[in-house]
Scaffold this active site. Structure first.
Site, PDB file in Angstrom:
ATOM      1  CB  SER A  66      -2.019  -5.363  10.616  1.00  0.00           C
ATOM      2  OG  SER A  66      -2.079  -6.766  10.516  1.00  0.00           O
TER       3      SER A  66
ATOM      4  CE1 TYR B 181       2.956  -4.927   9.080  1.00  0.00           C
ATOM      5  CE2 TYR B 181       1.528  -6.543  10.150  1.00  0.00           C
ATOM      6  CZ  TYR B 181       1.726  -5.582   9.177  1.00  0.00           C
ATOM      7  OH  TYR B 181       0.716  -5.259   8.306  1.00  0.00           O
TER       8      TYR B 181
ATOM      9  CE  LYS C 211       0.991  -2.102  10.352  1.00  0.00           C
ATOM     10  NZ  LYS C 211       0.650  -0.944   9.536  1.00  0.00           N
TER      11      LYS C 211
ATOM     12  CB  THR D 248       0.115  -5.668  -1.288  1.00  0.00           C
ATOM     13  OG1 THR D 248       0.625  -6.247  -0.075  1.00  0.00           O
ATOM     14  CG2 THR D 248      -1.321  -5.236  -1.095  1.00  0.00           C
TER      15      THR D 248
HETATM   16  N1  LIG Z   1      -1.665  -6.313   2.405  1.00  0.00           N
HETATM   17  C1  LIG Z   1      -2.224  -6.764   3.504  1.00  0.00           C
HETATM   18  O1  LIG Z   1      -2.825  -7.857   3.534  1.00  0.00           O
HETATM   19  C2  LIG Z   1      -2.159  -5.974   4.772  1.00  0.00           C
HETATM   20  C3  LIG Z   1      -2.758  -6.540   5.925  1.00  0.00           C
HETATM   21  C4  LIG Z   1      -2.743  -5.798   7.094  1.00  0.00           C
HETATM   22  C5  LIG Z   1      -2.182  -4.536   7.116  1.00  0.00           C
HETATM   23  N2  LIG Z   1      -1.599  -4.033   5.987  1.00  0.00           N
HETATM   24  C6  LIG Z   1      -1.002  -2.689   6.097  1.00  0.00           C
HETATM   25  O2  LIG Z   1      -1.375  -1.941   4.963  1.00  0.00           O
HETATM   26  C7  LIG Z   1      -0.346  -1.000   4.645  1.00  0.00           C
HETATM   27  C8  LIG Z   1       0.039  -1.197   3.192  1.00  0.00           C
HETATM   28  O3  LIG Z   1       0.494  -2.514   3.046  1.00  0.00           O
HETATM   29  P1  LIG Z   1       0.784  -3.192   1.641  1.00  0.00           P
HETATM   30  O4  LIG Z   1       0.408  -4.614   1.814  1.00  0.00           O
HETATM   31  O5  LIG Z   1       0.220  -2.409   0.557  1.00  0.00           O
HETATM   32  O6  LIG Z   1       2.384  -3.130   1.660  1.00  0.00           O
HETATM   33  P2  LIG Z   1       3.433  -2.845   0.491  1.00  0.00           P
HETATM   34  O7  LIG Z   1       2.993  -3.479  -0.757  1.00  0.00           O
HETATM   35  O8  LIG Z   1       4.757  -3.268   1.067  1.00  0.00           O
HETATM   36  O9  LIG Z   1       3.396  -1.287   0.392  1.00  0.00           O
HETATM   37  C9  LIG Z   1       3.865  -0.529   1.479  1.00  0.00           C
HETATM   38  C10 LIG Z   1       4.427   0.752   0.950  1.00  0.00           C
HETATM   39  O10 LIG Z   1       4.969   1.470   2.057  1.00  0.00           O
HETATM   40  C11 LIG Z   1       6.147   2.062   1.622  1.00  0.00           C
HETATM   41  N3  LIG Z   1       7.053   2.336   2.748  1.00  0.00           N
HETATM   42  C12 LIG Z   1       7.566   1.477   3.624  1.00  0.00           C
HETATM   43  N4  LIG Z   1       8.367   2.094   4.474  1.00  0.00           N
HETATM   44  C13 LIG Z   1       8.368   3.389   4.122  1.00  0.00           C
HETATM   45  C14 LIG Z   1       9.021   4.526   4.614  1.00  0.00           C
HETATM   46  N5  LIG Z   1       9.849   4.466   5.660  1.00  0.00           N
HETATM   47  N6  LIG Z   1       8.795   5.713   4.018  1.00  0.00           N
HETATM   48  C15 LIG Z   1       7.973   5.798   2.964  1.00  0.00           C
HETATM   49  N7  LIG Z   1       7.327   4.747   2.435  1.00  0.00           N
HETATM   50  C16 LIG Z   1       7.526   3.553   3.019  1.00  0.00           C
HETATM   51  C17 LIG Z   1       6.765   1.063   0.679  1.00  0.00           C
HETATM   52  O11 LIG Z   1       7.683   1.755  -0.138  1.00  0.00           O
HETATM   53  P3  LIG Z   1       8.894   1.037  -0.898  1.00  0.00           P
HETATM   54  O12 LIG Z   1       8.293   0.560  -2.162  1.00  0.00           O
HETATM   55  O13 LIG Z   1       9.902   2.124  -1.047  1.00  0.00           O
HETATM   56  O14 LIG Z   1       9.359  -0.074  -0.015  1.00  0.00           O
HETATM   57  C18 LIG Z   1       5.559   0.541  -0.039  1.00  0.00           C
HETATM   58  O15 LIG Z   1       5.268   1.295  -1.195  1.00  0.00           O
HETATM   59  C19 LIG Z   1       0.799  -1.283   5.608  1.00  0.00           C
HETATM   60  O16 LIG Z   1       0.749  -0.396   6.685  1.00  0.00           O
HETATM   61  C20 LIG Z   1       0.521  -2.696   6.077  1.00  0.00           C
HETATM   62  O17 LIG Z   1       1.058  -2.939   7.340  1.00  0.00           O
HETATM   63  C21 LIG Z   1      -1.576  -4.714   4.817  1.00  0.00           C
END
Ligand SMILES: NC(=O)c1ccc[n+]([C@@H]2O[C@H](COP(=O)([O-])OP(=O)(O)OC[C@H]3O[C@@H](n4cnc5c(N)ncnc54)[C@H](OP(=O)(O)O)[C@@H]3O)[C@@H](O)[C@H]2O)c1
Length: 323
Positions: free
Chosen positions: A182, A208, A212, A243
Site C-alpha cells: 500500500s 496496517y 505494508k 473495494t
Molecule cells: N483498495 C485500496 O485502495 C487499497 C489500497 C492499498 C492497498 N490495498 C491492498 O490491496 C489488497 C486488497 O485490498 P482490497 O481493498 O481489495 O480489500 P478487501 O476488499 O477487504 O479484500 C481483501 C480480501 O482479503 C481477504 N482476507 C483478509 N484476510 C484474510 C485471511 N486471513 N485469509 C484469507 N483471506 C483474507 C478478505 O476476505 P474476507 O472477505 O473473508 O474478509 C477479502 O476478500 C490488500 O492487501 C490491501 O491492503 C488496497
C-alpha cells in the site's frame, strides 16, 4: 529520450509525489493513456495463477483479469460461499474460465502449510502467486499462533505460503510472486523493536502501514532467496480503489474520496501486468501503475541493514524458514 516522453515521465513522477491525483483514478487515467504494453489476450494461457483474498475487491479483479488472459485461476478465500460467489462472478465475465476454490486463512500459518501441501498436489505448477489478502482490524487481534493479525496476514502468511509451494513455483518456466502492499507504507519506517505490535498503543492504520512497509522492505531479500528457484518477486501498490475493504475499514476516507477512487480493475492493473508482461521485469522491485517506484520519499523512513536483518530473522523464526 524525446521531449514528449520526457515531459510524460516528469508528469508521472509529479503525480506520484502529489499522492491524491496520482493514487486516484485521475493518475490512472493520465498514465494509462500512454500505455502500449497491455499483455496480449492469451498472455497467461496455459498458466496457473493463485490469488489470495480473491473473494472480493482487488483480489477478485486480479483473478478475473487473469482468467481473461487465459490462466487457470485458484482463488484462495476463507469462506467457501465467498469462493463460490467469486467463481460464479469470474465465470459470468469469462465463460471459458477454469476457476478453482481453495479455503485458507492466510494469517494461520498451520492452515497455510496445509494449503501449500494441497496446492502442490492439485496443480502441476504455479506460474504466478499473488499475495493480495489484506486487513485493517479496528483493535489489535492475535492469531492462534500469537502473531498480530496484520503482520500475519501481510508478511508471515505470504512468506510461509511461498515457501510451502516452492516446488510448484519452481516447476514453472518463469514463476512470479507478487506482494500487494500500500502507498500508506511511505509514511512508516521499519519497526523492528515491536514487530508484533505488543508494546505500543495499537492504531489500525499504523499497524496496517507498518506491515505494508515490511512487505516492501523484505522484497529484495525474498527475491534473492527465491531467485534460487527461478522466481521473480515483486511488490506493488494499487493506489486507492473502491473495494469492500475500503468501505468497511475507511468509511470517512471513502465518503470524501469516492468520486476519485479507482475501480477494482484499475487498482488490480499492475498486479496483472506484473503477472503477464514479457520479459519478466527485474525482481526485488516495487511498482505502481506499471513502473518501478521509489520505496522511500523521505530520509527518516529509511531502514538500516541491521534493522532489515532483525526483521528478516524474526520473520524466518516465526514462519519456520531455515536459512
Ligand atoms: N483498495 C485500496 O485502495 C487499497 C489500497 C492499498 C492497498 N490495498 C491492498 O490491496 C489488497 C486488497 O485490498 P482490497 O481493498 O481489495 O480489500 P478487501 O476488499 O477487504 O479484500 C481483501 C480480501 O482479503 C481477504 N482476507 C483478509 N484476510 C484474510 C485471511 N486471513 N485469509 C484469507 N483471506 C483474507 C478478505 O476476505 P474476507 O472477505 O473473508 O474478509 C477479502 O476478500 C490488500 O492487501 C490491501 O491492503 C488496497
Amino acid at each position: 529520450m524525446s521531449i514528449k516522453s520526457g515531459v510524460a515521465g516528469v508528469l508521472d513522477s509529479v503525480l506520484d509525489r502529489t499522492i491524491v491525483p496520482g493514487y486516484s483514478r485521475l493518475g490512472y487515467a493520465v498514465r494509462s493513456m500512454r500505455w502500449d504494453d497491455d499483455p496480449g489476450p492469451s498472455a497467461l494461457s496455459g498458466k496457473s495463477v493463485v490469488v489470495t483474498g480473491a473473494g472480493a475487491g482487488l483480489g477478485l479483479a486480479a483473478a478475473r483479469g487473469a482468467a481473461r488472459l487465459g490462466a487457470v485461476v485458484v482463488v484462495v478465500v476463507r469462506n467457501l460461499q465467498k469462493g463460490e460467489n467469486a467463481r460464479d462472478a469470474i465465470c459470468r465475465a469469462v465463460p471459458s474460465a477454469d476457476v478453482r476454490v481453495e479455503i485458507c486463512d492466510v494469517a494461520n500459518l498451520a492452515d497455510v502449510r496445509t494449503l501449500g501441501a494441497r496446492l502442490c498436489e492439485r496443480v502441476e505448477r504455479i506460474d504466478v502467486l499473488v499475495h493480495n489478502a489484506g486487513v485493517m482490524p479496528p483493535s489489535r487481534e492475535e492469531t492462534v499462533e500469537g502473531h498480530e493479525l496484520t503482520l500475519a496476514t501481510h508478511v508471515l502468511g505470504p512468506m510461509r505460503l511461498t515457501e510451502s509451494v516452492l516446488p510448484a513455483l519452481a516447476a514453472a518456466d518463469d514463476p512470479r510472486v507478487i506482494l500487494v502492499s500500500s502507498g500508506g507504507m511511505y509514511a512508516q519506517s521499519l519497526v523492528t523493536d515491536d514487530i508484533d505490535y505488543r508494546a505500543s498503543e495499537y492504531k489500525p492504520a499504523t499497524a496496517y502501514a507498518r506491515t505494508k512497509r515490511m512487505q516492501v522492505a523484505l522484497t529484495p531479500q525474498l527475491n534473492r532467496r527465491w531467485a534460487a528457484h527461478g522466481i521473480s518477486t515483486y511488490c506493488m501498490h494499487p493506489g486507492w480503489a473502491d473495494t469492500p475493504g475500503v468501505a468497511e475499514s475507511l468509511p470517512t476516507f471513502r465518503r470524501i474520496t469516492e468520486p476519485l477512487l479507482r475501480t477494482p480493475d484499475q487498482g488490480a492493473d499492475t498486479i496483472l501486468w506484473l503477472a503477464a508482461t514479457e520479459p519478466a521485469p527485474p525482481g526485488g522491485t516495487f511498482w505502481h501503475d506499471r513502473r518501478p517506484r521509489p520505496t522511500h520519499y523521505v530520509r527518516r523512513t529509511r531502514e538500516s541493514s541491521g534493522e532489515l536483518e532483525t526483521l528478516w530473522q524474526y520473520c524466518c523464526a516465526a514462519t519456520g524458514i531455515t536459512q
